[in-house]
Design an enzyme around this catalytic site. Structure first.
Site, PDB file in Angstrom:
ATOM      1  N   LYS A 248       0.842  -1.204   0.000  1.00 24.06           N
ATOM      2  CA  LYS A 248       0.000   0.000   0.000  1.00 24.06           C
ATOM      3  C   LYS A 248       0.877   1.253   0.000  1.00 24.06           C
ATOM      4  O   LYS A 248       0.598   2.224  -0.696  1.00 24.06           O
ATOM      5  CB  LYS A 248      -0.939  -0.019   1.222  1.00 24.06           C
ATOM      6  CG  LYS A 248      -1.992  -1.120   1.133  1.00 24.06           C
ATOM      7  CD  LYS A 248      -2.709  -1.378   2.451  1.00 24.06           C
ATOM      8  CE  LYS A 248      -3.613  -2.609   2.332  1.00 24.06           C
ATOM      9  NZ  LYS A 248      -4.244  -2.992   3.593  1.00 24.06           N
TER      10      LYS A 248
ATOM     11  N   GLN B 107      -5.146  -1.638   9.853  1.00 19.80           N
ATOM     12  CA  GLN B 107      -4.779  -2.926   9.263  1.00 19.80           C
ATOM     13  C   GLN B 107      -5.281  -4.065  10.157  1.00 19.80           C
ATOM     14  O   GLN B 107      -4.947  -4.126  11.338  1.00 19.80           O
ATOM     15  CB  GLN B 107      -3.242  -3.001   9.091  1.00 19.80           C
ATOM     16  CG  GLN B 107      -2.772  -4.240   8.360  1.00 19.80           C
ATOM     17  CD  GLN B 107      -3.248  -4.317   6.909  1.00 19.80           C
ATOM     18  OE1 GLN B 107      -3.257  -3.338   6.176  1.00 19.80           O
ATOM     19  NE2 GLN B 107      -3.666  -5.505   6.491  1.00 19.80           N
TER      20      GLN B 107
ATOM     21  N   ASP C 120     -11.330   2.007   3.554  1.00 17.68           N
ATOM     22  CA  ASP C 120     -11.497   0.555   3.436  1.00 17.68           C
ATOM     23  C   ASP C 120     -12.969   0.190   3.226  1.00 17.68           C
ATOM     24  O   ASP C 120     -13.283  -0.954   2.901  1.00 17.68           O
ATOM     25  CB  ASP C 120     -10.990  -0.136   4.721  1.00 17.68           C
ATOM     26  CG  ASP C 120      -9.683  -0.873   4.496  1.00 17.68           C
ATOM     27  OD1 ASP C 120      -9.362  -1.157   3.324  1.00 17.68           O
ATOM     28  OD2 ASP C 120      -8.997  -1.167   5.490  1.00 17.68           O
TER      29      ASP C 120
END
Ligand code: NAP
Length: 284
Positions: free
Chosen positions: A51, A95, A118
């Protein structure tokens, strides 16, 4: 069989996003993604580095906050509140997975939906549920599936789609997003009786389980489009998906490889969401 080359398509997406970032920079908007990482789980560290690399490619700013594995839910929520209030921040990503003592739903709930790149908050999932018109920040892996199908001009409307796996982050939102695009969707999971009887009917088969070899060639219709989302590490340390790639490849019309399929597409869609969030936070 034609390979659905996620690596190639993601590069194209990143390239076009690079231009969007440059245009925003001219307007003094500097898209910024923040990432919260707890512990040093090898897979999480590897995903995060992909990322970060994509941020470097596109010009999106990156800031990472690392915590030890004994962190509490409250500490993470405090950090998220700071990031919610920080006008220089456009995207907040926590995460997953998080350690057992952290209550994940509360952590996700703390994220401002406009910065939820997300697409995991109830607000964004609810918007997605309403229809394509309301999709705001959709979860990155399902969005990656839609984008790769669009890129290869594979129609979704009217197709028989089978999604294997019904997790909140992949299978369930993917089923809804494909239903929104007028596919006839069947969602299978661990309680599904006779999985093969469903998968064999699929024009488009999407598999997100995490079990290598789950889908054999006998379970796939001749000429199907097969999207393999699973990521598994073999004893030899090789990355494989959930399908028997060699055998399925001989029967299907299109297949995504692992690695080089949905992984890079997911990262590209995270960048797309970050820029979308930056634009909306500044112009709407
Ligand atoms: P997850 O939360 O573990 O969900 C797995 C799903 O598969 C569950 O719905 C489970 O059903 C179902 N399942 C388990 N065994 C099954 C079986 N034998 N037959 C049919 N369904 C079965 O995992 P996830 O987060 O959705 O991820 C799934 C896979 O995709 C993993 O390999 C993950 O690493 C990968 N992934 C890849 C990307 C990417 O960027 N490419 C992104 C996210 C995830 P129950 O809940 O009923 O047990």
């Amino acid at each position: 069989m034609q390979l659905l080359d996620g690596r190639k398509v993601s590069k194209e997406i990143l390239h076009s996003l690079q231009k969007e970032v440059a245009a925003l920079e001219k307007k003094h908007i500097h898209p910024k993604l923040t990432v919260i990482l707890v512990g040093k789980d090898a897979s999480s560290v590897s995903y995060i580095s992909q990322k970060q690399k994509a941020c470097l490619t596109t010009g999106i700013q990156w800031e990472q906050f690392d915590y030890e594995t004994d962190v509490t839910t409250e500490i993470l929520i405090e950090k998220i509140k700071d990031l919610n209030a920080d006008e220089t921040v456009h995207g907040i990503l926590v995460q997953l997975p998080l350690p057992k003592q952290v209550y994940v739903p509360d952590v996700i709930r703390a994220i401002e939906p406009k910065k939820d790149v997300d697409g995991f908050t109830a607000y964004n999932l609810g918007k997605m549920f309403l229809s394509t018109e309301f999709e705001y920040l959709a979860p990155c892996t399902p969005l990656g599936v839609v984008r790769i199908l669009e890129h290869y001009k594979i129609a979704i409307e009217g197709k028989e789609v089978v999604v294997v796996g019904h997790s909140n982050i992949v299978g369930k939102p993917l089923s809804v997003m494909l239903l929104n695009r007028n596919a006839t969707v069947t969602t299978c999971h661990v309680y599904t009786k006779d999985l093969a009887s469903h998968t064999r009917r699929a024009d488009i088969l999407c598999v997100a389980v995490g079990k290598p070899g789950l889908i054999s060639a006998e379970m796939v219709k001749e000429g199907a489009v097969v999207i393999d989302i699973g990521i598994n590490k073999t004893n030899e340390g090789k990355l494989v998906g959930d399908i028997d790639f060699e055998a399925v490849g001989k029967k299907a019309a299109y297949v995504t490889p692992v690695p080089g399929g949905m992984g890079p597409m997911t990262v590209a869609c995270l960048m797309e969401n970050t820029i979308k969030a930056a634009k909306r936070l500044n112009f709407q």
